[in-house]
Design a protein around this motif. Sequence first.
Motif, PDB file in Angstrom:
ATOM      1  N   THR A 187     -26.012   8.804   3.263  1.00 22.19           N
ATOM      2  CA  THR A 187     -26.298   8.338   4.445  1.00 22.19           C
ATOM      3  C   THR A 187     -25.284   7.946   5.404  1.00 22.19           C
ATOM      4  O   THR A 187     -25.281   8.205   6.788  1.00 22.19           O
ATOM      5  CB  THR A 187     -27.632   6.679   4.421  1.00 22.19           C
ATOM      6  OG1 THR A 187     -27.780   7.111   3.324  1.00 22.19           O
ATOM      7  CG2 THR A 187     -27.662   6.165   5.597  1.00 22.19           C
ATOM      8  N   LYS A 200     -31.949  11.286  11.679  1.00 22.91           N
ATOM      9  CA  LYS A 200     -31.594  11.894  10.565  1.00 22.91           C
ATOM     10  C   LYS A 200     -31.898  10.608   9.268  1.00 22.91           C
ATOM     11  O   LYS A 200     -31.578  10.328   7.889  1.00 22.91           O
ATOM     12  CB  LYS A 200     -30.321  12.325  10.423  1.00 22.91           C
ATOM     13  CG  LYS A 200     -30.616  14.156  10.311  1.00 22.91           C
ATOM     14  CD  LYS A 200     -28.816  14.996  10.354  1.00 22.91           C
ATOM     15  CE  LYS A 200     -27.965  14.085  11.100  1.00 22.91           C
ATOM     16  NZ  LYS A 200     -26.613  14.909  11.216  1.00 22.91           N
ATOM     17  N   PHE A 209     -33.364   8.676   9.065  1.00 22.63           N
ATOM     18  CA  PHE A 209     -34.333   7.625   8.625  1.00 22.63           C
ATOM     19  C   PHE A 209     -34.563   8.050   7.083  1.00 22.63           C
ATOM     20  O   PHE A 209     -34.889   7.307   5.706  1.00 22.63           O
ATOM     21  CB  PHE A 209     -35.747   7.697   9.411  1.00 22.63           C
ATOM     22  CG  PHE A 209     -35.694   6.691  10.726  1.00 22.63           C
ATOM     23  CD1 PHE A 209     -36.155   5.210  10.770  1.00 22.63           C
ATOM     24  CD2 PHE A 209     -35.022   7.421  11.672  1.00 22.63           C
ATOM     25  CE1 PHE A 209     -35.728   4.591  11.689  1.00 22.63           C
ATOM     26  CE2 PHE A 209     -35.058   6.640  12.637  1.00 22.63           C
ATOM     27  CZ  PHE A 209     -35.355   5.053  13.137  1.00 22.63           C
ATOM     28  N   TRP A 210     -34.790   9.375   7.445  1.00 21.35           N
ATOM     29  CA  TRP A 210     -34.553   9.826   5.181  1.00 21.35           C
ATOM     30  C   TRP A 210     -33.585  10.699   4.649  1.00 21.35           C
ATOM     31  O   TRP A 210     -32.936  10.703   3.663  1.00 21.35           O
ATOM     32  CB  TRP A 210     -35.342  11.199   5.542  1.00 21.35           C
ATOM     33  CG  TRP A 210     -34.844  12.320   6.789  1.00 21.35           C
ATOM     34  CD1 TRP A 210     -34.073  13.505   6.308  1.00 21.35           C
ATOM     35  CD2 TRP A 210     -35.258  12.717   7.766  1.00 21.35           C
ATOM     36  NE1 TRP A 210     -33.582  13.954   7.393  1.00 21.35           N
ATOM     37  CE2 TRP A 210     -34.242  13.937   8.194  1.00 21.35           C
ATOM     38  CE3 TRP A 210     -36.111  12.199   9.050  1.00 21.35           C
ATOM     39  CZ2 TRP A 210     -34.561  14.465   9.829  1.00 21.35           C
ATOM     40  CZ3 TRP A 210     -36.425  13.191   9.959  1.00 21.35           C
ATOM     41  CH2 TRP A 210     -35.609  13.401  10.672  1.00 21.35           C
ATOM     42  N   VAL A 246     -33.202  18.388   7.434  1.00 20.94           N
ATOM     43  CA  VAL A 246     -32.839  17.374   5.936  1.00 20.94           C
ATOM     44  C   VAL A 246     -32.143  17.975   5.585  1.00 20.94           C
ATOM     45  O   VAL A 246     -31.368  18.023   4.242  1.00 20.94           O
ATOM     46  CB  VAL A 246     -34.835  17.870   5.193  1.00 20.94           C
ATOM     47  CG1 VAL A 246     -34.068  17.165   4.285  1.00 20.94           C
ATOM     48  CG2 VAL A 246     -35.405  16.360   5.530  1.00 20.94           C
ATOM     49  N   LEU A 265     -32.949   8.060   1.940  1.00 26.39           N
ATOM     50  CA  LEU A 265     -34.253   8.801   0.706  1.00 26.39           C
ATOM     51  C   LEU A 265     -33.320  10.137  -0.152  1.00 26.39           C
ATOM     52  O   LEU A 265     -33.148   9.798  -1.747  1.00 26.39           O
ATOM     53  CB  LEU A 265     -35.423   9.278   1.297  1.00 26.39           C
ATOM     54  CG  LEU A 265     -36.439  10.294   0.511  1.00 26.39           C
ATOM     55  CD1 LEU A 265     -37.147   8.757  -0.349  1.00 26.39           C
ATOM     56  CD2 LEU A 265     -37.319  11.179   0.871  1.00 26.39           C
ATOM     57  N   SER A 303     -35.419  21.970   0.913  1.00 27.28           N
ATOM     58  CA  SER A 303     -35.648  22.145   2.104  1.00 27.28           C
ATOM     59  C   SER A 303     -35.355  23.834   2.918  1.00 27.28           C
ATOM     60  O   SER A 303     -35.720  24.106   3.778  1.00 27.28           O
ATOM     61  CB  SER A 303     -34.707  21.404   3.126  1.00 27.28           C
ATOM     62  OG  SER A 303     -33.171  21.821   2.496  1.00 27.28           O
ATOM     63  N   TRP A 315     -32.562  19.172  -3.109  1.00 29.86           N
ATOM     64  CA  TRP A 315     -32.985  18.715  -1.977  1.00 29.86           C
ATOM     65  C   TRP A 315     -32.805  19.915  -1.102  1.00 29.86           C
ATOM     66  O   TRP A 315     -33.597  20.163  -0.384  1.00 29.86           O
ATOM     67  CB  TRP A 315     -32.551  17.129  -1.564  1.00 29.86           C
ATOM     68  CG  TRP A 315     -32.950  15.895  -1.347  1.00 29.86           C
ATOM     69  CD1 TRP A 315     -32.834  15.236  -2.893  1.00 29.86           C
ATOM     70  CD2 TRP A 315     -34.708  15.142  -1.349  1.00 29.86           C
ATOM     71  NE1 TRP A 315     -33.558  14.178  -2.695  1.00 29.86           N
ATOM     72  CE2 TRP A 315     -34.655  14.049  -1.353  1.00 29.86           C
ATOM     73  CE3 TRP A 315     -34.814  16.166   0.085  1.00 29.86           C
ATOM     74  CZ2 TRP A 315     -35.431  13.885  -1.124  1.00 29.86           C
ATOM     75  CZ3 TRP A 315     -35.936  15.394  -0.123  1.00 29.86           C
ATOM     76  CH2 TRP A 315     -36.784  14.063  -0.316  1.00 29.86           C
TER      77      TRP A 315
END
Length: 412
Positions: free
Chosen positions: A357, A53, A55-56, A114, A59, A73, A69
């Motif tokens: 994040t 998680k 890693f995105w 996501v 974003l 998703s 989002w």
Amino acid sequence: MRGKLLPLAGLYLVQGLPYGLQSGLLPVLLRARGLSLTRVGLAKALYAPWLLKLFWAPLVDTWGSPRGWLALSTAALGLVCGLLAALPPAGAGGAPLPVPVAALLLLLNLAAAVQDVALDMLAVRLLEPAELGPGNTVQVVAYKLGAALAGGGLLALLPALSWTLLFLLLAATYWLAAAAAWVAPALRQLPTPPPSAHPRPSLHLQQDLLAVPGTLWTAGFVLTYKLGEQGASGLFPLLLLDSGISTPELGLWNGVGAVLCSIAGSSLGGVLLARRWQPLPLLRSVLRFRLGGLAYQTALLFQLNSPRANPVPGTVLRGAALLSLCLQHLLGGLVTTITFTVMMRCSQLAPSALQATHYSLLATLELLGKLLVGTLAGALADSLGPHLCFSLFLALSATPMLYLGFVPNTLA
């Protein structure tokens, strides 16, 4: 506050569906199609997106809105379920899981991960400090209900539902949830940070995350606070089974009873936090009760394994052992809700562009700590013996109580 909590409750319930689907329902479906136990177990490798998680999450933090989002998703989850409805999981006679089905299940986990980041980001930004207790109660309880619904409720309907109808039902549920996420008034009114609050992810993202006040302490706490509890809760039912308690009786208490007690504990945590109890002093008290409950469970284990014990436990001893399962799940649910409140409070100290994040980092560490000892508990029992193993679990459960003495002033 109700206008915020109701949509969050619905969305967290939907978020729990994929976990229940793949931990409770899917293994049964695959096994019924003739897949070997090894192949059913290997299907858990499809959980990999949940461990990535971070890693995105940047974003999701820096592009678009959390509502966008979240709706995207959730709609993607519906699309993947619609495609799964058209593909059988496996042929008869133990044929392996078809590659298209495995790929779609991997995409299902990706979309769910996501969605998890987006929903946590939305909750961090939406909830006021005074609303964190009720908000985290909604998060934990609704997620557990969603997982129980998909893993147990749909399993009960399995004789009447085919693979196709099951995934069409899930697809419709996800699409309705996506529409609700897009039009919910509380989510539409979510304040959008100014452009200056949306810096692009830094090359030193790790340093930025660790620089948030209280992060190092919170990371250490969430990594360790469940070690003893998870080891005992995973091992104790198996030891009861070895002691002569029947499988149906154990399944009832460790399944239905444990889930209900865990939800009750999480709800109690929300009530106490809503009545202005401070999270950290409350957490310190509950951890003491949890340690006492585990000591009681350990004493029962010593009695069950004593040379003079009957091969089949008596009514009183059996009842005490089964009740100890429910007690530990009640206290575990209470501890979880309070800890998630502390995590969210810490993430709210981060810049808005890093909050999702940051929370994903803490949630990943929390999951890692639970999986670590849960995976090794059996090996520890085989190598150390159950008595020494549970003594270790007691020591691990005492560690968070000592760790609370070093809490930074930013979280106190």
